[in-house]
Motif scaffolding. Structure first.
Motif, PDB file in Angstrom:
ATOM      1  N   GLY A   1       0.791  -1.218   0.000  1.00  0.00           N
ATOM      2  CA  GLY A   1       0.000   0.000   0.000  1.00  0.00           C
ATOM      3  C   GLY A   1       0.826   1.272   0.000  1.00  0.00           C
ATOM      4  O   GLY A   1       0.507   2.240  -0.693  1.00  0.00           O
ATOM      5  N   GLU A   2       1.907   1.277   0.766  1.00  0.00           N
ATOM      6  CA  GLU A   2       2.739   2.486   0.839  1.00  0.00           C
ATOM      7  C   GLU A   2       3.363   2.801  -0.516  1.00  0.00           C
ATOM      8  O   GLU A   2       3.360   3.956  -0.954  1.00  0.00           O
ATOM      9  N   GLN A   3       3.857   1.791  -1.206  1.00  0.00           N
ATOM     10  CA  GLN A   3       4.457   2.012  -2.521  1.00  0.00           C
ATOM     11  C   GLN A   3       3.413   2.486  -3.533  1.00  0.00           C
ATOM     12  O   GLN A   3       3.702   3.336  -4.384  1.00  0.00           O
ATOM     13  N   ILE A   4       2.197   1.952  -3.433  1.00  0.00           N
ATOM     14  CA  ILE A   4       1.134   2.358  -4.353  1.00  0.00           C
ATOM     15  C   ILE A   4       0.770   3.823  -4.131  1.00  0.00           C
ATOM     16  O   ILE A   4       0.637   4.595  -5.085  1.00  0.00           O
ATOM     17  N   VAL A   5       0.637   4.216  -2.864  1.00  0.00           N
ATOM     18  CA  VAL A   5       0.272   5.608  -2.556  1.00  0.00           C
ATOM     19  C   VAL A   5       1.397   6.555  -2.964  1.00  0.00           C
ATOM     20  O   VAL A   5       1.140   7.644  -3.492  1.00  0.00           O
ATOM     21  N   LEU A   6       2.639   6.158  -2.758  1.00  0.00           N
ATOM     22  CA  LEU A   6       3.765   6.990  -3.198  1.00  0.00           C
ATOM     23  C   LEU A   6       3.785   7.124  -4.716  1.00  0.00           C
ATOM     24  O   LEU A   6       4.076   8.202  -5.252  1.00  0.00           O
TER      25      LEU A   6
ATOM     26  N   HIS B   1       1.527  11.015  -3.639  1.00  0.00           N
ATOM     27  CA  HIS B   1       1.226  11.587  -2.326  1.00  0.00           C
ATOM     28  C   HIS B   1       2.494  11.708  -1.482  1.00  0.00           C
ATOM     29  O   HIS B   1       3.521  11.110  -1.780  1.00  0.00           O
ATOM     30  N   GLU B   2       2.377  12.455  -0.399  1.00  0.00           N
ATOM     31  CA  GLU B   2       3.514  12.665   0.499  1.00  0.00           C
ATOM     32  C   GLU B   2       3.834  11.381   1.260  1.00  0.00           C
ATOM     33  O   GLU B   2       2.950  10.563   1.521  1.00  0.00           O
ATOM     34  N   PRO B   3       5.115  11.208   1.671  1.00  0.00           N
ATOM     35  CA  PRO B   3       5.492  10.006   2.414  1.00  0.00           C
ATOM     36  C   PRO B   3       4.737   9.820   3.728  1.00  0.00           C
ATOM     37  O   PRO B   3       4.430   8.693   4.123  1.00  0.00           O
ATOM     38  N   ALA B   4       4.415  10.916   4.427  1.00  0.00           N
ATOM     39  CA  ALA B   4       3.675  10.790   5.686  1.00  0.00           C
ATOM     40  C   ALA B   4       2.278  10.221   5.445  1.00  0.00           C
ATOM     41  O   ALA B   4       1.798   9.373   6.212  1.00  0.00           O
ATOM     42  N   ILE B   5       1.647  10.654   4.377  1.00  0.00           N
ATOM     43  CA  ILE B   5       0.326  10.132   4.030  1.00  0.00           C
ATOM     44  C   ILE B   5       0.425   8.662   3.627  1.00  0.00           C
ATOM     45  O   ILE B   5      -0.424   7.849   3.974  1.00  0.00           O
TER      46      ILE B   5
ATOM     47  N   LEU C   1       0.656   6.521   6.754  1.00  0.00           N
ATOM     48  CA  LEU C   1      -0.653   6.397   7.395  1.00  0.00           C
ATOM     49  C   LEU C   1      -1.561   5.441   6.620  1.00  0.00           C
ATOM     50  O   LEU C   1      -2.293   4.633   7.217  1.00  0.00           O
ATOM     51  N   ALA C   2      -1.510   5.528   5.306  1.00  0.00           N
ATOM     52  CA  ALA C   2      -2.312   4.621   4.481  1.00  0.00           C
ATOM     53  C   ALA C   2      -1.865   3.175   4.678  1.00  0.00           C
ATOM     54  O   ALA C   2      -2.704   2.263   4.739  1.00  0.00           O
ATOM     55  N   GLN C   3      -0.567   2.963   4.803  1.00  0.00           N
ATOM     56  CA  GLN C   3      -0.044   1.609   5.026  1.00  0.00           C
ATOM     57  C   GLN C   3      -0.547   1.049   6.351  1.00  0.00           C
ATOM     58  O   GLN C   3      -0.979  -0.097   6.430  1.00  0.00           O
TER      59      GLN C   3
ATOM     60  N   TYR D   1      -3.262   1.906   7.944  1.00  0.00           N
ATOM     61  CA  TYR D   1      -4.697   1.669   7.795  1.00  0.00           C
ATOM     62  C   TYR D   1      -4.960   0.358   7.053  1.00  0.00           C
ATOM     63  O   TYR D   1      -5.819  -0.429   7.445  1.00  0.00           O
ATOM     64  N   LEU D   2      -4.211   0.116   5.984  1.00  0.00           N
ATOM     65  CA  LEU D   2      -4.400  -1.108   5.214  1.00  0.00           C
ATOM     66  C   LEU D   2      -4.017  -2.348   6.014  1.00  0.00           C
ATOM     67  O   LEU D   2      -4.651  -3.395   5.875  1.00  0.00           O
ATOM     68  N   PHE D   3      -2.982  -2.246   6.853  1.00  0.00           N
ATOM     69  CA  PHE D   3      -2.636  -3.382   7.705  1.00  0.00           C
ATOM     70  C   PHE D   3      -3.764  -3.676   8.692  1.00  0.00           C
ATOM     71  O   PHE D   3      -4.057  -4.831   9.000  1.00  0.00           O
ATOM     72  N   GLY D   4      -4.416  -2.638   9.183  1.00  0.00           N
ATOM     73  CA  GLY D   4      -5.563  -2.846  10.064  1.00  0.00           C
ATOM     74  C   GLY D   4      -6.724  -3.519   9.343  1.00  0.00           C
ATOM     75  O   GLY D   4      -7.398  -4.390   9.902  1.00  0.00           O
ATOM     76  N   LEU D   5      -6.962  -3.126   8.116  1.00  0.00           N
ATOM     77  CA  LEU D   5      -8.029  -3.752   7.329  1.00  0.00           C
ATOM     78  C   LEU D   5      -7.714  -5.197   6.957  1.00  0.00           C
ATOM     79  O   LEU D   5      -8.611  -6.009   6.767  1.00  0.00           O
ATOM     80  N   ALA D   6      -6.435  -5.512   6.847  1.00  0.00           N
ATOM     81  CA  ALA D   6      -6.028  -6.854   6.420  1.00  0.00           C
ATOM     82  C   ALA D   6      -6.526  -7.935   7.383  1.00  0.00           C
ATOM     83  O   ALA D   6      -6.787  -9.056   6.966  1.00  0.00           O
ATOM     84  N   TRP D   7      -6.690  -7.595   8.659  1.00  0.00           N
ATOM     85  CA  TRP D   7      -7.163  -8.581   9.634  1.00  0.00           C
ATOM     86  C   TRP D   7      -8.601  -9.019   9.343  1.00  0.00           C
ATOM     87  O   TRP D   7      -9.019 -10.095   9.769  1.00  0.00           O
ATOM     88  N   GLY D   8      -9.346  -8.207   8.632  1.00  0.00           N
ATOM     89  CA  GLY D   8     -10.728  -8.553   8.335  1.00  0.00           C
ATOM     90  C   GLY D   8     -10.942  -9.267   7.027  1.00  0.00           C
ATOM     91  O   GLY D   8     -12.056  -9.694   6.724  1.00  0.00           O
ATOM     92  N   ILE D   9      -9.905  -9.437   6.224  1.00  0.00           N
ATOM     93  CA  ILE D   9     -10.072 -10.056   4.908  1.00  0.00           C
ATOM     94  C   ILE D   9     -10.479 -11.524   5.025  1.00  0.00           C
ATOM     95  O   ILE D   9     -11.464 -11.950   4.413  1.00  0.00           O
ATOM     96  N   LEU D  10      -9.762 -12.292   5.794  1.00  0.00           N
ATOM     97  CA  LEU D  10     -10.044 -13.724   5.877  1.00  0.00           C
ATOM     98  C   LEU D  10     -11.413 -14.013   6.498  1.00  0.00           C
ATOM     99  O   LEU D  10     -12.180 -14.806   5.932  1.00  0.00           O
TER     100      LEU D  10
END
Length: 73
Positions: free
Chosen positions: A22-27, A31-35, A38-40, A42-51
């Protein structure tokens, strides 16, 4: 039954790609590295709900196929 349940495997593999990169995609989108960091997070948090979500979708689809959807709902 096995054929019905294995249909989500390809989707599962594609969904794990986003949290890992996610971080590489947003970069790459400019977008800015700080954003991007944060996106990375957030995506790691969402990953727990995929399975669990895929399990629920597989059970719901199977129950609908055997004409008993109320148990999954």
């Amino acid at each position: 039954m096995a054929r019905s349940l294995r249909m989500g495997y390809g989707l599962h593999c594609r969904l794990w790609f986003l949290p890992g990169h996610g971080e590489q995609i947003v970069l790459a989108l400019g977008h800015e590295p700080a954003i991007a960091r944060l996106a990375q997070q957030y995506l790691f948090g969402l990953a727990w709900g995929i399975l669990p979500t895929l399990w629920f979708l597989a059970i719901r689809s199977f129950m609908a196929a055997v004409n008993c959807p109320t148990l999954a709902l």
